[in-house]
Design a protein around this motif. Structure first.
Motif, PDB file in Angstrom:
ATOM      1  N   TYR A  34       0.867  -1.225  -0.023  1.00 26.85           N
ATOM      2  CA  TYR A  34      -0.104   0.071  -0.034  1.00 26.85           C
ATOM      3  C   TYR A  34       0.667   1.296  -0.060  1.00 26.85           C
ATOM      4  O   TYR A  34       2.033   1.356   0.758  1.00 26.85           O
ATOM      5  CB  TYR A  34      -1.003   0.155   1.194  1.00 26.85           C
ATOM      6  CG  TYR A  34      -2.110   0.884   1.060  1.00 26.85           C
ATOM      7  CD1 TYR A  34      -3.222   0.753   0.588  1.00 26.85           C
ATOM      8  CD2 TYR A  34      -2.065   2.181   1.926  1.00 26.85           C
ATOM      9  CE1 TYR A  34      -4.094   1.732   0.368  1.00 26.85           C
ATOM     10  CE2 TYR A  34      -2.992   2.983   1.978  1.00 26.85           C
ATOM     11  CZ  TYR A  34      -4.245   3.018   0.938  1.00 26.85           C
ATOM     12  OH  TYR A  34      -5.144   3.735   0.835  1.00 26.85           O
ATOM     13  N   ASN A  36       1.770   4.367   1.382  1.00 21.78           N
ATOM     14  CA  ASN A  36       1.203   5.260   2.492  1.00 21.78           C
ATOM     15  C   ASN A  36       1.966   6.678   2.580  1.00 21.78           C
ATOM     16  O   ASN A  36       1.655   7.649   2.912  1.00 21.78           O
ATOM     17  CB  ASN A  36       1.970   4.512   3.869  1.00 21.78           C
ATOM     18  CG  ASN A  36       1.139   3.622   4.274  1.00 21.78           C
ATOM     19  OD1 ASN A  36      -0.308   4.135   4.517  1.00 21.78           O
ATOM     20  ND2 ASN A  36       1.576   2.278   5.002  1.00 21.78           N
ATOM     21  N   MET A  39      -0.691   8.509   0.985  1.00 21.33           N
ATOM     22  CA  MET A  39      -1.531   8.872   1.882  1.00 21.33           C
ATOM     23  C   MET A  39      -1.344   9.993   2.833  1.00 21.33           C
ATOM     24  O   MET A  39      -2.284  10.710   3.495  1.00 21.33           O
ATOM     25  CB  MET A  39      -1.827   7.472   3.136  1.00 21.33           C
ATOM     26  CG  MET A  39      -2.527   6.488   2.539  1.00 21.33           C
ATOM     27  SD  MET A  39      -4.524   6.809   2.441  1.00 21.33           S
ATOM     28  CE  MET A  39      -4.852   6.551   0.921  1.00 21.33           C
ATOM     29  N   ARG A  40       0.002  10.384   3.196  1.00 26.32           N
ATOM     30  CA  ARG A  40       0.317  11.128   3.861  1.00 26.32           C
ATOM     31  C   ARG A  40       0.496  12.581   3.039  1.00 26.32           C
ATOM     32  O   ARG A  40      -0.165  13.443   3.711  1.00 26.32           O
ATOM     33  CB  ARG A  40       1.764  11.091   4.350  1.00 26.32           C
ATOM     34  CG  ARG A  40       2.046  10.153   5.597  1.00 26.32           C
ATOM     35  CD  ARG A  40       3.425  10.090   6.239  1.00 26.32           C
ATOM     36  NE  ARG A  40       4.179   9.197   5.227  1.00 26.32           N
ATOM     37  CZ  ARG A  40       4.583   8.012   5.392  1.00 26.32           C
ATOM     38  NH1 ARG A  40       3.730   7.323   6.209  1.00 26.32           N
ATOM     39  NH2 ARG A  40       5.177   7.287   4.710  1.00 26.32           N
ATOM     40  N   PHE A  79      -7.890  -1.099  -4.213  1.00 26.42           N
ATOM     41  CA  PHE A  79      -8.756  -2.285  -3.424  1.00 26.42           C
ATOM     42  C   PHE A  79      -9.657  -2.975  -4.745  1.00 26.42           C
ATOM     43  O   PHE A  79     -10.270  -3.947  -4.084  1.00 26.42           O
ATOM     44  CB  PHE A  79      -9.750  -1.341  -2.352  1.00 26.42           C
ATOM     45  CG  PHE A  79      -8.976  -0.880  -1.444  1.00 26.42           C
ATOM     46  CD1 PHE A  79      -8.771  -1.607  -0.189  1.00 26.42           C
ATOM     47  CD2 PHE A  79      -8.417   0.387  -1.067  1.00 26.42           C
ATOM     48  CE1 PHE A  79      -7.980  -1.426   0.863  1.00 26.42           C
ATOM     49  CE2 PHE A  79      -7.965   0.836  -0.215  1.00 26.42           C
ATOM     50  CZ  PHE A  79      -7.371  -0.277   1.105  1.00 26.42           C
ATOM     51  N   SER A  91     -14.302   4.962  -2.524  1.00 24.95           N
ATOM     52  CA  SER A  91     -13.326   5.692  -3.321  1.00 24.95           C
ATOM     53  C   SER A  91     -13.862   6.227  -4.659  1.00 24.95           C
ATOM     54  O   SER A  91     -13.622   7.281  -4.892  1.00 24.95           O
ATOM     55  CB  SER A  91     -12.191   4.852  -4.088  1.00 24.95           C
ATOM     56  OG  SER A  91     -11.432   3.917  -2.800  1.00 24.95           O
ATOM     57  N   CYS A 124     -12.328   9.436   3.820  1.00 23.20           N
ATOM     58  CA  CYS A 124     -11.099   9.101   4.286  1.00 23.20           C
ATOM     59  C   CYS A 124     -11.588   8.118   5.456  1.00 23.20           C
ATOM     60  O   CYS A 124     -11.084   7.019   5.563  1.00 23.20           O
ATOM     61  CB  CYS A 124     -10.223  10.193   4.566  1.00 23.20           C
ATOM     62  SG  CYS A 124     -10.255  11.732   3.471  1.00 23.20           S
ATOM     63  N   CYS A 127     -13.172   4.870   4.992  1.00 26.20           N
ATOM     64  CA  CYS A 127     -12.509   3.686   4.547  1.00 26.20           C
ATOM     65  C   CYS A 127     -11.388   3.355   5.672  1.00 26.20           C
ATOM     66  O   CYS A 127     -11.370   2.030   6.119  1.00 26.20           O
ATOM     67  CB  CYS A 127     -11.573   4.161   3.465  1.00 26.20           C
ATOM     68  SG  CYS A 127     -10.705   2.548   2.636  1.00 26.20           S
ATOM     69  N   HIS A 128     -11.043   4.142   6.335  1.00 24.89           N
ATOM     70  CA  HIS A 128      -9.934   3.788   7.613  1.00 24.89           C
ATOM     71  C   HIS A 128     -10.667   2.985   8.609  1.00 24.89           C
ATOM     72  O   HIS A 128     -10.237   1.943   9.194  1.00 24.89           O
ATOM     73  CB  HIS A 128      -9.600   5.068   8.140  1.00 24.89           C
ATOM     74  CG  HIS A 128      -8.533   5.942   7.155  1.00 24.89           C
ATOM     75  ND1 HIS A 128      -8.117   7.093   7.435  1.00 24.89           N
ATOM     76  CD2 HIS A 128      -7.948   5.354   6.161  1.00 24.89           C
ATOM     77  CE1 HIS A 128      -7.389   7.495   6.459  1.00 24.89           C
ATOM     78  NE2 HIS A 128      -7.456   6.472   5.500  1.00 24.89           N
ATOM     79  N   LYS A 132      -8.214   0.150   7.711  1.00 21.81           N
ATOM     80  CA  LYS A 132      -6.803   0.779   8.274  1.00 21.81           C
ATOM     81  C   LYS A 132      -6.588   0.067   9.643  1.00 21.81           C
ATOM     82  O   LYS A 132      -7.499   0.307  10.596  1.00 21.81           O
ATOM     83  CB  LYS A 132      -6.947   2.251   8.526  1.00 21.81           C
ATOM     84  CG  LYS A 132      -5.762   2.938   8.938  1.00 21.81           C
ATOM     85  CD  LYS A 132      -5.520   4.352   8.408  1.00 21.81           C
ATOM     86  CE  LYS A 132      -4.538   5.066   9.281  1.00 21.81           C
ATOM     87  NZ  LYS A 132      -4.269   4.971  10.603  1.00 21.81           N
TER      88      LYS A 132
END
Ligand code: HEC
Length: 137
Positions: A34, A36, A39-40, A79, A91, A124, A127-128, A132
């Protein structure tokens, strides 16, 4: 009867394995590949998104929107590969919301754009909450 108990039913074992492999549990998704870093970037961008819109800074808002669009398109394809339909759905909603923002910014409807932008962090988070591991936000 005794013969049956002694011999493990391979077909049943395979059926069980198939059920376990397709069960939609968090642990079933291997997130090692994934992105990340992306994501950041999203995390930084989503903080400026609504403020840039309310400041009527169209160029900055469009730049933010592009980063977020790329992010939601990435999660959609990621995904999809993992077969996680609910994450794909979230998404796609993200892509739609960001496109709504862009259309409203183009039309100088900054109030409507800001309202759409406020939806983004919820997507966001939704989904987390499902995918996550730990510290879901
Ligand atoms: C469809 C699912 C999904 C969407 C949409 C999504 N994320 Fe994530 N995000 C994840 C997953 C899964 C992880 C954990 C990945 C891991 O553990 O390797 C994650 C991790 C993160 C992290 C932690 C990165 C790190 O340093 O470990 C941040 C920050 C983040 N997301 C921000 C966002 C923001 C902001 C948005 C919305 C603009 C967003 N995400 C949208 C699934 C998603």
């Amino acid at each position: 009867m005794i013969e049956l108990l002694k011999a493990p039913r391979l077909d049943l074992l395979l059926a069980l394995a198939a059920v376990l492999a397709s069960a939609p549990v968090i642990a079933a998704i291997d997130l090692r590949d994934y992105d990340n870093d992306l994501m950041r970037d999203l995390d930084k961008t989503v903080k400026y998104f609504e403020p840039d819109i309310t400041a009527q800074n169209s160029d900055a808002a469009r730049e933010d929107a592009q980063v977020l669009l790329d992010g939601f398109k990435y999660t959609e394809s990621y995904f999809t590969k993992k077969g996680a339909a609910d994450a794909v759905e979230i998404s796609r909603k993200g892509v739609k919301v960001v496109n709504d923002v862009l259309a409203n910014v183009d039309a100088n409807n900054f109030d409507a754009a800001a309202a759409a932008a406020r939806e983004t962090p919820n997507l966001c988070k939704s989904c987390h909450d499902i995918y996550k591991p730990r510290l879901a936000r």
